[in-house]
Design a protein around this motif. Structure first.
Motif, PDB file in Angstrom:
ATOM      1  N   ILE A 134       0.838  -1.201   0.000  1.00 18.65           N
ATOM      2  CA  ILE A 134       0.000   0.000   0.000  1.00 18.65           C
ATOM      3  C   ILE A 134       0.871   1.249   0.000  1.00 18.65           C
ATOM      4  O   ILE A 134       0.618   2.205  -0.738  1.00 18.65           O
ATOM      5  CB  ILE A 134      -0.952  -0.013   1.218  1.00 18.65           C
ATOM      6  N   ALA A 135       1.916   1.234   0.835  1.00 20.06           N
ATOM      7  CA  ALA A 135       2.832   2.379   0.884  1.00 20.06           C
ATOM      8  C   ALA A 135       3.484   2.604  -0.476  1.00 20.06           C
ATOM      9  O   ALA A 135       3.653   3.746  -0.922  1.00 20.06           O
ATOM     10  CB  ALA A 135       3.885   2.160   1.963  1.00 20.06           C
ATOM     11  N   ALA A 136       3.842   1.527  -1.150  1.00 20.29           N
ATOM     12  CA  ALA A 136       4.510   1.640  -2.443  1.00 20.29           C
ATOM     13  C   ALA A 136       3.567   2.197  -3.508  1.00 20.29           C
ATOM     14  O   ALA A 136       3.946   3.065  -4.310  1.00 20.29           O
ATOM     15  CB  ALA A 136       5.051   0.285  -2.879  1.00 20.29           C
ATOM     16  N   VAL A 137       2.331   1.721  -3.538  1.00 25.40           N
ATOM     17  CA  VAL A 137       1.401   2.194  -4.559  1.00 25.40           C
ATOM     18  C   VAL A 137       1.009   3.658  -4.303  1.00 25.40           C
ATOM     19  O   VAL A 137       0.795   4.430  -5.246  1.00 25.40           O
ATOM     20  CB  VAL A 137       0.156   1.276  -4.642  1.00 25.40           C
ATOM     21  N   VAL A 138       0.977   4.042  -3.034  1.00 22.88           N
ATOM     22  CA  VAL A 138       0.714   5.449  -2.706  1.00 22.88           C
ATOM     23  C   VAL A 138       1.844   6.330  -3.240  1.00 22.88           C
ATOM     24  O   VAL A 138       1.610   7.389  -3.822  1.00 22.88           O
ATOM     25  CB  VAL A 138       0.531   5.631  -1.186  1.00 22.88           C
ATOM     26  N   GLU A 139       3.090   5.890  -3.059  1.00 27.44           N
ATOM     27  CA  GLU A 139       4.224   6.670  -3.568  1.00 27.44           C
ATOM     28  C   GLU A 139       4.188   6.758  -5.085  1.00 27.44           C
ATOM     29  O   GLU A 139       4.520   7.797  -5.664  1.00 27.44           O
ATOM     30  CB  GLU A 139       5.542   6.047  -3.111  1.00 27.44           C
ATOM     31  N   HIS A 140       3.780   5.678  -5.723  1.00 29.35           N
ATOM     32  CA  HIS A 140       3.656   5.706  -7.184  1.00 29.35           C
ATOM     33  C   HIS A 140       2.615   6.725  -7.615  1.00 29.35           C
ATOM     34  O   HIS A 140       2.855   7.511  -8.544  1.00 29.35           O
ATOM     35  CB  HIS A 140       3.281   4.318  -7.709  1.00 29.35           C
ATOM     36  N   VAL A 141       1.482   6.741  -6.952  1.00 32.61           N
ATOM     37  CA  VAL A 141       0.422   7.687  -7.305  1.00 32.61           C
ATOM     38  C   VAL A 141       0.895   9.124  -7.073  1.00 32.61           C
ATOM     39  O   VAL A 141       0.651  10.009  -7.903  1.00 32.61           O
ATOM     40  CB  VAL A 141      -0.861   7.395  -6.493  1.00 32.61           C
ATOM     41  N   ILE A 142       1.585   9.362  -5.982  1.00 33.78           N
ATOM     42  CA  ILE A 142       2.116  10.702  -5.710  1.00 33.78           C
ATOM     43  C   ILE A 142       3.100  11.113  -6.798  1.00 33.78           C
ATOM     44  O   ILE A 142       3.120  12.267  -7.246  1.00 33.78           O
ATOM     45  CB  ILE A 142       2.788  10.750  -4.322  1.00 33.78           C
ATOM     46  N   SER A 143       3.912  10.167  -7.240  1.00 36.49           N
ATOM     47  CA  SER A 143       4.938  10.477  -8.248  1.00 36.49           C
ATOM     48  C   SER A 143       4.340  10.902  -9.579  1.00 36.49           C
ATOM     49  O   SER A 143       5.009  11.539 -10.401  1.00 36.49           O
ATOM     50  CB  SER A 143       5.847   9.260  -8.466  1.00 36.49           C
ATOM     51  N   LEU A 144       3.079  10.576  -9.833  1.00 35.80           N
ATOM     52  CA  LEU A 144       2.443  10.916 -11.101  1.00 35.80           C
ATOM     53  C   LEU A 144       2.213  12.411 -11.252  1.00 35.80           C
ATOM     54  O   LEU A 144       2.083  12.912 -12.379  1.00 35.80           O
ATOM     55  CB  LEU A 144       1.104  10.179 -11.219  1.00 35.80           C
ATOM     56  N   SER A 145       2.161  13.130 -10.128  1.00 34.35           N
ATOM     57  CA  SER A 145       1.866  14.562 -10.206  1.00 34.35           C
ATOM     58  C   SER A 145       2.746  15.420  -9.309  1.00 34.35           C
ATOM     59  O   SER A 145       2.586  16.635  -9.283  1.00 34.35           O
ATOM     60  CB  SER A 145       0.394  14.821  -9.825  1.00 34.35           C
ATOM     61  N   SER A 146       3.694  14.794  -8.600  1.00 33.93           N
ATOM     62  CA  SER A 146       4.526  15.567  -7.675  1.00 33.93           C
ATOM     63  C   SER A 146       5.937  14.997  -7.620  1.00 33.93           C
ATOM     64  O   SER A 146       6.117  13.767  -7.614  1.00 33.93           O
ATOM     65  CB  SER A 146       3.909  15.551  -6.270  1.00 33.93           C
ATOM     66  N   ASP A 182       7.742  15.225  -5.059  1.00 36.05           N
ATOM     67  CA  ASP A 182       7.968  14.894  -3.655  1.00 36.05           C
ATOM     68  C   ASP A 182       7.492  13.472  -3.369  1.00 36.05           C
ATOM     69  O   ASP A 182       6.387  13.250  -2.867  1.00 36.05           O
ATOM     70  CB  ASP A 182       7.225  15.900  -2.765  1.00 36.05           C
ATOM     71  N   HIS A 183       8.325  12.502  -3.728  1.00 34.04           N
ATOM     72  CA  HIS A 183       7.974  11.099  -3.515  1.00 34.04           C
ATOM     73  C   HIS A 183       9.229  10.286  -3.230  1.00 34.04           C
ATOM     74  O   HIS A 183      10.352  10.739  -3.485  1.00 34.04           O
ATOM     75  CB  HIS A 183       7.246  10.538  -4.738  1.00 34.04           C
ATOM     76  N   ASP A 184       9.017   9.103  -2.723  1.00 33.60           N
ATOM     77  CA  ASP A 184      10.131   8.194  -2.411  1.00 33.60           C
ATOM     78  C   ASP A 184      10.413   7.345  -3.649  1.00 33.60           C
ATOM     79  O   ASP A 184       9.720   6.359  -3.916  1.00 33.60           O
ATOM     80  CB  ASP A 184       9.749   7.319  -1.213  1.00 33.60           C
ATOM     81  N   ALA A 185      11.429   7.731  -4.392  1.00 31.87           N
ATOM     82  CA  ALA A 185      11.740   7.057  -5.654  1.00 31.87           C
ATOM     83  C   ALA A 185      12.170   5.614  -5.472  1.00 31.87           C
ATOM     84  O   ALA A 185      12.099   4.815  -6.412  1.00 31.87           O
ATOM     85  CB  ALA A 185      12.818   7.837  -6.403  1.00 31.87           C
ATOM     86  N   SER A 186      12.597   5.254  -4.262  1.00 31.37           N
ATOM     87  CA  SER A 186      13.111   3.897  -4.042  1.00 31.37           C
ATOM     88  C   SER A 186      12.015   2.835  -4.110  1.00 31.37           C
ATOM     89  O   SER A 186      12.309   1.649  -4.294  1.00 31.37           O
ATOM     90  CB  SER A 186      13.824   3.823  -2.689  1.00 31.37           C
ATOM     91  N   ILE A 187      10.756   3.238  -3.966  1.00 33.50           N
ATOM     92  CA  ILE A 187       9.678   2.230  -3.978  1.00 33.50           C
ATOM     93  C   ILE A 187       8.623   2.513  -5.046  1.00 33.50           C
ATOM     94  O   ILE A 187       7.615   1.806  -5.123  1.00 33.50           O
ATOM     95  CB  ILE A 187       8.994   2.120  -2.593  1.00 33.50           C
ATOM     96  N   THR A 188       8.838   3.545  -5.858  1.00 33.95           N
ATOM     97  CA  THR A 188       7.826   3.855  -6.873  1.00 33.95           C
ATOM     98  C   THR A 188       7.743   2.791  -7.967  1.00 33.95           C
ATOM     99  O   THR A 188       6.657   2.541  -8.505  1.00 33.95           O
ATOM    100  CB  THR A 188       8.099   5.231  -7.515  1.00 33.95           C
ATOM    101  N   ASP A 189       8.872   2.174  -8.304  1.00 33.90           N
ATOM    102  CA  ASP A 189       8.823   1.111  -9.313  1.00 33.90           C
ATOM    103  C   ASP A 189       7.994  -0.052  -8.818  1.00 33.90           C
ATOM    104  O   ASP A 189       7.200  -0.636  -9.575  1.00 33.90           O
ATOM    105  CB  ASP A 189      10.244   0.647  -9.651  1.00 33.90           C
ATOM    106  N   GLN A 190       8.203  -0.414  -7.545  1.00 33.03           N
ATOM    107  CA  GLN A 190       7.381  -1.482  -6.966  1.00 33.03           C
ATOM    108  C   GLN A 190       5.912  -1.073  -6.965  1.00 33.03           C
ATOM    109  O   GLN A 190       5.028  -1.870  -7.296  1.00 33.03           O
ATOM    110  CB  GLN A 190       7.841  -1.773  -5.529  1.00 33.03           C
ATOM    111  N   GLY A 191       5.671   0.185  -6.605  1.00 32.90           N
ATOM    112  CA  GLY A 191       4.289   0.692  -6.590  1.00 32.90           C
ATOM    113  C   GLY A 191       3.652   0.686  -7.964  1.00 32.90           C
ATOM    114  O   GLY A 191       2.460   0.404  -8.107  1.00 32.90           O
ATOM    115  N   ALA A 192       4.463   0.990  -8.996  1.00 29.40           N
ATOM    116  CA  ALA A 192       3.936   0.990 -10.362  1.00 29.40           C
ATOM    117  C   ALA A 192       3.487  -0.410 -10.767  1.00 29.40           C
ATOM    118  O   ALA A 192       2.450  -0.578 -11.433  1.00 29.40           O
ATOM    119  CB  ALA A 192       4.994   1.510 -11.322  1.00 29.40           C
ATOM    120  N   ALA A 193       4.264  -1.413 -10.384  1.00 29.05           N
ATOM    121  CA  ALA A 193       3.891  -2.795 -10.709  1.00 29.05           C
ATOM    122  C   ALA A 193       2.609  -3.202  -9.977  1.00 29.05           C
ATOM    123  O   ALA A 193       1.735  -3.864 -10.557  1.00 29.05           O
ATOM    124  CB  ALA A 193       5.040  -3.729 -10.330  1.00 29.05           C
TER     125      ALA A 193
END
Length: 287
Positions: free
Chosen positions: A185-197, A199-210
Motif C-alpha cells: 500500500i505504501a509503495a502504490v501510494v508513492e507511485h500515485v504521488i509520483s504521477l503529479s509531484s 515529492d515522492h520516495d523514488a526507491s519504492i515507486t517502481d514497486q508501486g507501479a507494478a
C-alpha cells in the motif's frame, strides 16, 4: 374601621407603599389608556379565533379565515411560474447542447439554475461551487462522469451511488486493506504521488507501479488518467477529491471511498434539473 390611607396634601387615597417617606398615590388610570388596553385584549382574542394561533400536538389551530403564510407563498410561486410558463416550456424542450449563451433562454436558465443551486446544492458544493473535501469542485474541468451539459444533467437527475434511482451513476472501489500488505500500500501510494509531484520516495515507486498495474489500472487506466465511463478519477492531475497527501491517499487505498449524491430528478422539476445543469455548466468548468 377603614384601613385606607389618604394623602393629606392631595386628599388622594394611597396604595400603602412608601419609600423614604414618599407615599404612592392610587390615582385612577386615564380613560383612554384603559380603553386602549381593553381594545387590544379584544383584538388579541379575535385574532386567535380568525387566524392560526394556538399550538396543538401535530399543528396549530387553523383559524376561521383559513389563512396560511405557506399558502400565500405557494400562490406567489404559482403566479411567478405562470408568468414564466413559456420560458419553462422552451427550457424543457430545448437542446441544451446547442443553446447559445447569448440566447435569452440560456440567460433565464442560468438565473433560475443559480437559485436552484443555492437552495439545494450549495450545502455540499459550497455557495461558490468550489467544493470541499469529499464534495467535487464544479469550477474546474476535472469531471468523474464527464463535464459536458448532457452528462451534467444526467448526474443531477439521477445522482451518484444512491439507492433510490436505478439509473444513478455507480462505481465502487475495493478496499485494499485486506488485499495488499502494508508495504505494498505504501509503495502504490508513492507511485500515485509520483504521477503529479516530485515529492515522492523514488526507491519504492517502481514497486508501486507494478502493484498499480496489477490492481488499479483496470479502472484508472495504465497511465492513471481515469475512466469516465465508470467514474474512475484521473490520478495524474494533482486534483484530489479527498486530499492528495500520503495520509489521505493511504486511507483511500485501504478503505476506499463511497460518496453519494441524491437523485435530484426525484425532487426537482424537469425545468429545474435542466436549469441547474446549465448553471453548473456555465460556471467555467463545463466542457
Amino acid at each position: 374601621m377603614s384601613d385606607k390611607k389618604v394623602d393629606d396634601a392631595t386628599g388622594v387615597e394611597t396604595t400603602g407603599h412608601s419609600w423614604d417617606g414618599i407615599s404612592e398615590l392610587n390615582n385612577p388610570l386615564p380613560r383612554w389608556w384603559l380603553w386602549t388596553l381593553y381594545a387590544t385584549i379584544i383584538w388579541g382574542i379575535a385574532y386567535t379565533i380568525a387566524y392560526p394561533a394556538w399550538p396543538m400536538i401535530s399543528g396549530a389551530t387553523e383559524g376561521m379565515l383559513g389563512y396560511s403564510t405557506r399558502g400565500e407563498v405557494a400562490t406567489q410561486i404559482a403566479e411567478h411560474e405562470a408568468k414564466n410558463e413559456d420560458l419553462v416550456a422552451q427550457l424543457v424542450a430545448a437542446d441544451l447542447e446547442t443553446l447559445p449563451p447569448s440566447d435569452d433562454l440560456h440567460r433565464y436558465a442560468v438565473s433560475r439554475g443559480g437559485a436552484v443551486f443555492r437552495a439545494n446544492c450549495s450545502q455540499c458544493h459550497g455557495s461558490g461551487a468550489a467544493g470541499a473535501v469529499g464534495y467535487p469542485n464544479l469550477l474546474d474541468d476535472d469531471w468523474l462522469w464527464g463535464g459536458d451539459i448532457t452528462n451534467i444533467a444526467a448526474t443531477v437527475a439521477h445522482g451518484i451511488r444512491n439507492e433510490t434511482d436505478d439509473d444513478a451513476r455507480w462505481s465502487e472501489m475495493p478496499a485494499f486493506d485486506e488485499i495488499l500488505e502494508d508495504a505494498e500500500i505504501a509503495a502504490v501510494v508513492e507511485h500515485v504521488i509520483s504521477l503529479s509531484s516530485p515529492d515522492h520516495d523514488a526507491s519504492i515507486t517502481d514497486q508501486g507501479a507494478a502493484i498499480f498495474e496489477e490492481n488499479c489500472s483496470a479502472c484508472h487506466g495504465d497511465a492513471a488518467l481515469g475512466n469516465r465511463d465508470i467514474g474512475a478519477p484521473n490520478l495524474a492531475d494533482a486534483i484530489w477529491l479527498y486530499g492528495g497527501d500520503r495520509s489521505a491517499l493511504e486511507h483511500s487505498v485501504r478503505n476506499a471511498r463511497f460518496g453519494q449524491m441524491p437523485a435530484w430528478g426525484q425532487r426537482l422539476s424537469e425545468a429545474d434539473v435542466r436549469a441547474v445543469s446549465v448553471y453548473v455548466h456555465a460556471l467555467g468548468g463545463g466542457e
